[in-house]
Design an enzyme around this catalytic site. Structure first.
Site, short mmCIF file in Angstrom:
data_model
loop_
_atom_site.label_atom_id
_atom_site.label_comp_id
_atom_site.label_asym_id
_atom_site.label_seq_id
_atom_site.Cartn_x
_atom_site.Cartn_y
_atom_site.Cartn_z
N CYS A 47 0.83 -1.21 0.00
CA CYS A 47 0.00 0.00 0.00
C CYS A 47 0.87 1.27 0.00
CB CYS A 47 -0.92 -0.04 1.22
SG CYS A 47 -1.83 1.47 1.54
N CYS A 64 -0.13 3.98 2.48
CA CYS A 64 0.25 3.57 3.84
C CYS A 64 1.68 4.02 4.14
CB CYS A 64 0.14 2.06 4.01
SG CYS A 64 -1.52 1.40 3.79
#
Length: 107
Positions: free
Chosen positions: A32, A35
């Site tokens: 991700c 993230c």
């Protein structure tokens, strides 16, 4: 200096739900990109709010039970827990000032 602890399905209840302080949980995954973008922001918040807020991370891919239990559909998701309950949820990467504004009423 505050450190961000990693939690798992097995440690989530003890570390997050039973905490005396509010706990900001970062649901994230290795793949991700957003993230990774907010990780340094969360480290800053953890350091600045030490003693008032605990910040932890949980890898969504490795801990599907907790992800399912809290209905996490997108990453990153930040859940703020107070007294064992979710009191705020933020989905997606947000600037530091937005995250801080969302948290301030609970600190």
């Amino acid at each position: 200096m505050a450190t961000i602890q990693n939690v798992t399905d097995d440690t989530f209840e003890e570390v997050v739900l039973k905490s005396k302080l509010p706990v900001l949980v970062d649901f994230w995954a290795e793949w991700c990109a957003p993230c990774k973008m907010i990780a340094p922001v969360l480290e800053q918040i953890a350091e600045e709010q030490e003693g008032k807020l605990t910040v932890v991370k949980i890898n969504a891919d490795q801990n599907p039970d907790t992800v399912r239990q809290y209905g996490v559909m997108g990453l990153p998701t930040l859940n703020l827990y107070k007294n064992g309950e979710v009191v705020k949820q933020l989905v997606g990467a947000k600037p530091k000032r937005v995250i801080e504004k969302e948290l301030e009423e609970f600190l």
